[in-house]
Scaffold this motif. Structure first.
Motif: not given
Length: 266
Positions: A149-159
């Motif tokens: 959840e944390i890793f994917n949320s951050k990556m989506y945010q950055l992209l």
């Protein structure tokens, strides 16, 4: 007959060896990606007396995932949990900074794990993303819940990509209908979150292509006008549609000012 049997057996064993070789190559590639260390985290000195989680570095997807599992078998303080979750976000930031766009997921359960499912290549908003799917059993998928959840949320945010929700897949497909003055409309929404919109009237064609997203049952289209001499393009700025009857004969109703009604055909 004997020679024919031997030949068939040889072909069977050869195919097994080929499949095994292919699986091993996928596993090697998966391990290389999961253990990749961003340059900014190569000298990650993370252990302090205040943080007693581990003396091992938190600088790859596999190592951070492993440390997240520890939280389920140890009594961590609120400070340690906050620190751990920050490390997960830091890893996503470091990978993104190097142009390495990853998402993480899970496969397995009762169906088991196959090498072919470990690595997926996705294209979202024209961005190539590699999803690494970690294998789990029938009862242990919860161990990676926070990490995913944390890793994917951050990556989506950055992209700058909106995460899919439970209704996103219901929008995929092609819709047709009629607009103002009997113009013909065709809208296609792909799994990669790209849309194409074509409006035809009296043999004249207008075209728009851009990015789509959904917020629950509302579709939002955004595109820019492209200057091409042979194509008449137009811009869309957060144009909204409402999805109706998503589990049957789906329709898209364009919200004000021009109310189009589009029917899903594929």
């Amino acid at each position: 007959m004997f020679k024919k049997t031997i030949f068939i057996l040889f072909l069977f064993l050869s195919s097994l060896a080929t499949a095994q070789d292919a699986s091993e190559k996928i596993l090697d590639q998966f391990n290389d990606l999961a253990n990749y260390i961003p340059k900014s985290l190569e000298k990650d000195t993370i252990y302090t007396p205040e943080i007693r989680i581990s003396k091992l570095p938190f600088n790859s997807i596999s190592s951070v995932k492993l440390h997240n599992v520890i939280r389920h078998f140890s009594t961590l303080t609120p400070k340690e949990i906050t620190w751990l979750e920050k490390k997960i976000s830091t890893l996503a930031i470091a990978l993104h900074a190097e142009g390495k766009y990853f998402l993480v997921g899970q496969i397995g359960g009762a169906g088991g794990c196959h090498a072919e499912g470990l690595i997926e290549i996705l294209y979202l908003n024209t961005i190539k993303i590699t999803r690494l799917n970690f294998c789990h059993g029938c009862t242990d998928s919860y161990l990676d819940k926070e990490f995913v959840e944390i890793f994917n949320s951050k990556m989506y945010q950055l992209l700058h990509i909106k995460r899919s929700d439970l209704k996103t897949h219901l929008f995929y497909g092609t819709y047709t209908g009629k607009g103002k003055n009997a113009s013909k409309i065709e809208l296609t929404l792909t799994k990669e979150r790209i849309f194409t919109l074509q409006i035809t009237k009296n043999d004249a064609v207008e075209f728009s292509e851009g990015i789509w997203k959904n917020e629950n049952d509302t579709l939002i289209l955004t595109s820019k006008k492209v200057n091409q001499s042979n194509i008449n393009t137009f811009e869309l700025n957060a144009v909204k549609f409402r999805l109706k009857n998503p589990y049957g004969k789906s329709k898209l109703l364009k919200l004000a000012p021009k109310k189009w009604k589009l029917k899903k055909i594929s």
